[in-house]
Structure formats: structure tokens, C-alpha cells
Design a protein around this motif. Structure first.
Motif, PDB file in Angstrom:
ATOM      1  N   LEU A 116       0.845  -1.182   0.000  1.00 21.61           N
ATOM      2  CA  LEU A 116       0.000   0.000   0.000  1.00 21.61           C
ATOM      3  C   LEU A 116       0.882   1.235   0.000  1.00 21.61           C
ATOM      4  O   LEU A 116       1.929   1.274   0.657  1.00 21.61           O
ATOM      5  CB  LEU A 116      -0.910   0.016   1.233  1.00 21.61           C
ATOM      6  N   VAL A 117       0.438   2.244  -0.740  1.00 15.21           N
ATOM      7  CA  VAL A 117       1.189   3.488  -0.868  1.00 15.21           C
ATOM      8  C   VAL A 117       0.333   4.641  -0.362  1.00 15.21           C
ATOM      9  O   VAL A 117      -0.814   4.817  -0.804  1.00 15.21           O
ATOM     10  CB  VAL A 117       1.603   3.731  -2.333  1.00 15.21           C
ATOM     11  N   ASN A 118       0.872   5.396   0.578  1.00 11.33           N
ATOM     12  CA  ASN A 118       0.203   6.572   1.126  1.00 11.33           C
ATOM     13  C   ASN A 118       0.208   7.686   0.076  1.00 11.33           C
ATOM     14  O   ASN A 118       1.272   8.112  -0.375  1.00 11.33           O
ATOM     15  CB  ASN A 118       0.941   7.007   2.397  1.00 11.33           C
ATOM     16  N   LYS A 119      -0.982   8.179  -0.308  1.00  8.30           N
ATOM     17  CA  LYS A 119      -1.093   9.162  -1.385  1.00  8.30           C
ATOM     18  C   LYS A 119      -1.185  10.605  -0.891  1.00  8.30           C
ATOM     19  O   LYS A 119      -1.209  11.527  -1.709  1.00  8.30           O
ATOM     20  CB  LYS A 119      -2.316   8.853  -2.260  1.00  8.30           C
ATOM     21  N   TYR A 120      -1.285  10.820   0.438  1.00 10.40           N
ATOM     22  CA  TYR A 120      -1.490  12.186   0.939  1.00 10.40           C
ATOM     23  C   TYR A 120      -0.321  12.706   1.758  1.00 10.40           C
ATOM     24  O   TYR A 120      -0.243  13.902   2.063  1.00 10.40           O
ATOM     25  CB  TYR A 120      -2.769  12.268   1.779  1.00 10.40           C
ATOM     26  N   ASP A 121       0.610  11.816   2.132  1.00 13.30           N
ATOM     27  CA  ASP A 121       1.705  12.201   3.026  1.00 13.30           C
ATOM     28  C   ASP A 121       2.517  13.365   2.464  1.00 13.30           C
ATOM     29  O   ASP A 121       2.879  14.304   3.180  1.00 13.30           O
ATOM     30  CB  ASP A 121       2.616  10.998   3.263  1.00 13.30           C
ATOM     31  N   TYR A 122       2.836  13.304   1.182  1.00 17.55           N
ATOM     32  CA  TYR A 122       3.660  14.340   0.551  1.00 17.55           C
ATOM     33  C   TYR A 122       2.819  15.435  -0.105  1.00 17.55           C
ATOM     34  O   TYR A 122       3.334  16.237  -0.890  1.00 17.55           O
ATOM     35  CB  TYR A 122       4.562  13.710  -0.514  1.00 17.55           C
ATOM     36  N   GLY A 123       1.527  15.471   0.204  1.00 19.33           N
ATOM     37  CA  GLY A 123       0.630  16.441  -0.417  1.00 19.33           C
ATOM     38  C   GLY A 123      -0.286  15.757  -1.415  1.00 19.33           C
ATOM     39  O   GLY A 123       0.145  14.858  -2.138  1.00 19.33           O
ATOM     40  N   LEU A 124      -1.531  16.176  -1.445  1.00 21.68           N
ATOM     41  CA  LEU A 124      -2.492  15.603  -2.376  1.00 21.68           C
ATOM     42  C   LEU A 124      -2.201  16.080  -3.794  1.00 21.68           C
ATOM     43  O   LEU A 124      -1.859  17.248  -4.013  1.00 21.68           O
ATOM     44  CB  LEU A 124      -3.915  15.995  -1.982  1.00 21.68           C
ATOM     45  N   ARG A 125      -2.367  15.170  -4.745  1.00 18.73           N
ATOM     46  CA  ARG A 125      -2.162  15.493  -6.157  1.00 18.73           C
ATOM     47  C   ARG A 125      -3.400  15.088  -6.935  1.00 18.73           C
ATOM     48  O   ARG A 125      -4.006  14.046  -6.669  1.00 18.73           O
ATOM     49  CB  ARG A 125      -0.934  14.754  -6.719  1.00 18.73           C
ATOM     50  N   LEU A 126      -3.764  15.917  -7.898  1.00 17.00           N
ATOM     51  CA  LEU A 126      -4.884  15.574  -8.754  1.00 17.00           C
ATOM     52  C   LEU A 126      -4.526  14.361  -9.594  1.00 17.00           C
ATOM     53  O   LEU A 126      -3.429  14.301 -10.165  1.00 17.00           O
ATOM     54  CB  LEU A 126      -5.237  16.751  -9.666  1.00 17.00           C
ATOM     55  N   PRO A 127      -5.416  13.377  -9.670  1.00 14.74           N
ATOM     56  CA  PRO A 127      -5.126  12.200 -10.501  1.00 14.74           C
ATOM     57  C   PRO A 127      -5.001  12.579 -11.966  1.00 14.74           C
ATOM     58  O   PRO A 127      -5.521  13.602 -12.407  1.00 14.74           O
ATOM     59  CB  PRO A 127      -6.338  11.288 -10.251  1.00 14.74           C
ATOM     60  N   ILE A 128      -4.302  11.779 -12.711  1.00 15.98           N
ATOM     61  CA  ILE A 128      -4.061  11.906 -14.150  1.00 15.98           C
ATOM     62  C   ILE A 128      -3.035  13.001 -14.436  1.00 15.98           C
ATOM     63  O   ILE A 128      -1.974  12.751 -14.984  1.00 15.98           O
ATOM     64  CB  ILE A 128      -5.361  12.165 -14.940  1.00 15.98           C
ATOM     65  N   VAL A 129      -3.331  14.266 -14.030  1.00 13.12           N
ATOM     66  CA  VAL A 129      -2.402  15.371 -14.312  1.00 13.12           C
ATOM     67  C   VAL A 129      -1.290  15.444 -13.267  1.00 13.12           C
ATOM     68  O   VAL A 129      -0.260  16.079 -13.483  1.00 13.12           O
ATOM     69  CB  VAL A 129      -3.143  16.720 -14.387  1.00 13.12           C
ATOM     70  N   ASN A 130      -1.509  14.818 -12.070  1.00 10.77           N
ATOM     71  CA  ASN A 130      -0.504  14.742 -11.004  1.00 10.77           C
ATOM     72  C   ASN A 130      -0.104  16.113 -10.458  1.00 10.77           C
ATOM     73  O   ASN A 130       1.004  16.301  -9.961  1.00 10.77           O
ATOM     74  CB  ASN A 130       0.740  13.987 -11.481  1.00 10.77           C
ATOM     75  N   THR A 131      -0.999  17.099 -10.547  1.00 11.91           N
ATOM     76  CA  THR A 131      -0.726  18.445 -10.033  1.00 11.91           C
ATOM     77  C   THR A 131      -0.950  18.481  -8.525  1.00 11.91           C
ATOM     78  O   THR A 131      -2.003  18.060  -8.040  1.00 11.91           O
ATOM     79  CB  THR A 131      -1.635  19.481 -10.717  1.00 11.91           C
ATOM     80  N   LYS A 132       0.034  18.984  -7.776  1.00 11.84           N
ATOM     81  CA  LYS A 132      -0.071  19.031  -6.317  1.00 11.84           C
ATOM     82  C   LYS A 132      -1.037  20.145  -5.906  1.00 11.84           C
ATOM     83  O   LYS A 132      -0.940  21.286  -6.364  1.00 11.84           O
ATOM     84  CB  LYS A 132       1.297  19.270  -5.702  1.00 11.84           C
ATOM     85  N   ILE A 133      -2.003  19.785  -5.019  1.00 13.33           N
ATOM     86  CA  ILE A 133      -2.990  20.772  -4.565  1.00 13.33           C
ATOM     87  C   ILE A 133      -2.858  21.072  -3.074  1.00 13.33           C
ATOM     88  O   ILE A 133      -3.427  22.044  -2.590  1.00 13.33           O
ATOM     89  CB  ILE A 133      -4.429  20.301  -4.878  1.00 13.33           C
ATOM     90  N   THR A 134      -2.121  20.251  -2.322  1.00 17.28           N
ATOM     91  CA  THR A 134      -1.773  20.565  -0.938  1.00 17.28           C
ATOM     92  C   THR A 134      -0.288  20.285  -0.753  1.00 17.28           C
ATOM     93  O   THR A 134       0.289  19.470  -1.455  1.00 17.28           O
ATOM     94  CB  THR A 134      -2.586  19.736   0.073  1.00 17.28           C
ATOM     95  N   GLN A 135       0.319  20.948   0.219  1.00 17.96           N
ATOM     96  CA  GLN A 135       1.768  20.869   0.347  1.00 17.96           C
ATOM     97  C   GLN A 135       2.244  19.555   0.934  1.00 17.96           C
ATOM     98  O   GLN A 135       3.144  18.905   0.404  1.00 17.96           O
ATOM     99  CB  GLN A 135       2.279  22.032   1.200  1.00 17.96           C
TER     100      GLN A 135
END
Length: 297
Positions: A116-135
Motif C-alpha cells: 500500500l502506498v500513502n497518497k497524501y503524506d507528501y501532499g495531495l495530487r490531482l489524478p491523471i495530471v498529477n498536479t499538487k494541490i496541498t503541500q
């Protein structure tokens, strides 16, 4: 295959069907059910009590159920929307499952481990485009990270973070040095690598106070053979003892724990921050060895 894109398309299509059902088709079915029940009651009133349906309540219920039933195309679209939406949100923003395909992270991770991979630890990213929306928090040396392979971003890799932006990483004579300071290691008993069907030297490496195991194969030379062309390659110097690199801003230096059986930043360069997928932290299944289930470092 971009599974995130496929899942997003399914969310959109089933979501449209779900909204259309709630706003248009379900009210229409409700009106039809009410009309059918009302017509049944009128017929019962006309025939009188003597000839009335003795199972009138069950008949009303059956009529209503038939009229309220979704057509097959809505049943296989709108009905699945909540489930697909939950899967999409969890996979995109909370945790995502991966399977370990190679032995580059042995002995920490084995071929066949499902992680399992934590997806929010390094900041949330929009799926597909992978743009970071939180730090989120910054990556730390020693983190085990899944990222999109810089040479082919449709492929996911997993390695350990060794160098942060600005670090000078030296891996010479199979010894790791960060910013001029040797990384402490303690030799452990030899490790039998089932993939290679042979023994390797195992060490416990301490990276920024966190311990993990690594492997070295004495018969493999220290020199890096087969390095490819990559961005910021002039930040690295290759020699007969290994390689020395200065990590550019916004990038990371990654290595596998199976040091002599891992194609990593020594061969294809630095990983840009935009390619980070998340932090690996848990083995949730290994069908060959259930004892593998649990947290790892």
C-alpha cells in the motif's frame, strides 16, 4: 495502460447516469408506479368486494416494484457509481495498491509483495495530471517511495530516497556518503537471494537515524556500467569506483536496497518532484509468504 484515466472516465459516465436517474428516470418510474397502483385500486373498486383480488396488498407491491425497477442499462451504470466513486477517491487521495515486480528492493521488499502506498503524506495530487494541490510534508532520506519512471512515465518504480535537493551523493566502492559523511552500516549474516539463487552480503544501514537492510554482491564491480543520458547528467561524475552526484533543485536521488541488482538514479538520473506518487509503508499480501504482511521501513 493508465488505470487512473480509465477509472476517471468510468466515474464520469456512471455519474452522469446516476444524476440522470435521480433527476429524470427515477421520478418518471415513481409516477408510473403510482399510476399503476391507482389503476389497480380503481379496477378493484369497480368489480366489487365479491370479485376483488384477495391478495391485493401483494399485487400492489409487485406492481410498484416492477414499475420502479431500473432498466438494465441504468442498473449497470448508475448503480455502480457510488462504488466506483469511492474506489476512485480512495485510490487517488488516500492509499493505492501496487505489486512488487522485481528484486531491486530486496531484502526490504520481495517479488510478489502487494504493498500500500500513502497518497497524501507528501501532499495531495490531482489524478491523471498529477498536479499538487496541498503541500504535505517533504520527502525524507530513507523513505521508500513509488514514483513515475522519468524515462517512461507510464511505468511506476519503487526505490528508497537517498539524496534530497542540494545533497552531494557519493556511492564509491559500495560505500554510501552523503554530503561528505559516510552513512553508518553494520554487517549482518549473509543473505540468500532466492531470485539470484546465491548469497549476498547484508548490511544494516542507518540513514538519518532510521535503519534498513541493504545487499551487496562482492563479485559485482563498483563501476557503474550502462548509464543512460538524462537531464542534469553533468551534475554526476562517474569513475572506476562508482559515481558522485549533486542533486538538482526539485529532484531526488533514488537507490534500491539490493544495491548491485537495481537500476536506479545511478543509471537513469534524478526523479523530479512532479513524478512522486506516494510513500510505500505496508505489505498487505504475499501469497507465497503470509508472514510478509505488515509495516516495513
Amino acid at each position: 495502460m493508465n488505470f487512473a484515466l480509465i477509472l476517471f472516465v468510468l466515474v464520469v459516465l456512471t455519474g452522469i447516469a446516476w444524476i440522470a436517474d435521480k433527476l429524470v428516470f427515477q421520478p418518471r418510474r415513481q409516477r408510473a408506479a403510482d399510476a399503476a397502483v391507482a389503476e389497480f385500486d380503481r379496477q378493484q373498486a369497480r368489480v366489487g368486494e365479491r370479485f376483488a383480488d384477495e391478495n391485493a396488498p401483494q399485487t400492489r407491491a409487485r406492481l410498484r416494484e416492477e414499475k420502479l425497477r431500473q432498466p438494465w442499462w441504468l442498473e449497470y451504470t448508475a448503480s455502480f457509481f457510488p462504488v466506483i466513486l469511492v474506489v476512485f477517491v480512495v485510490r487517488s487521495f488516500i492509499v493505492e495498491p501496487f505489486k512488487i515486480p522485481s528484486g531491486s528492493m530486496v531484502p526490504t521488499l520481495l517479488v510478489g509483495d502487494f504493498i500500500l502506498v500513502n497518497k497524501y503524506d507528501y501532499g495531495l495530487r490531482l489524478p491523471i495530471v498529477n498536479t499538487k494541490i496541498t503541500q504535505g510534508r517533504p520527502l525524507e532520506r530513507g523513505d521508500v517511495v513509488v514514483f513515475r519512471y522519468p524515462k517512461d512515465e507510464s511505468v511506476d518504480y519503487i526505490k528508497r530516497v537517498i539524496g534530497l535537493p542540494g545533497d552531494v551523493i557519493a556511492y564509491e566502492n559500495k560505500k554510501l556518503t552523503i554530503n561528505g559523511k559516510p552513512v553508518p552500516e553494520v554487517q549482518l549474516p549473509d543473505y540468500f537471494d532466492e531470485e539470484r539463487v546465491g548469497y549476498a552480503k547484508e548490511f544494516e544501514e542507518t540513514l538519518d537515524g532510521r535503519k534498513h537492510a541493504i545487499l551487496n554482491i562482492p563479485t559485482v564491480p563498483s563501476i557503474v556500467i550502462g548509464a543512460q543520458s538524462y537531464p542534469y547528467q553533468d551534475n554526476c561524475t562517474y569513475n572506476s569506483e562508482g559515481v558522485v552526484c549533486k542533486v538538482p533543485a526539485g529532484h531526488y536521488f533514488m537507490m534500491g536496497d539490493n544495491r548491485d541488482n537495481s537500476e536506479d538514479s545511478r543509471y537513469w538520473g534524478f526523479v523530479p518532484d512532479r513524478n512522486i506518487v506516494g510513500r510505500a509503508f505496508f505489505v498487505w499480501m504475499n501469497f507465497s509468504n503470509l508472514k510478509r504482511i505488515g509495516l516495513f521501513h
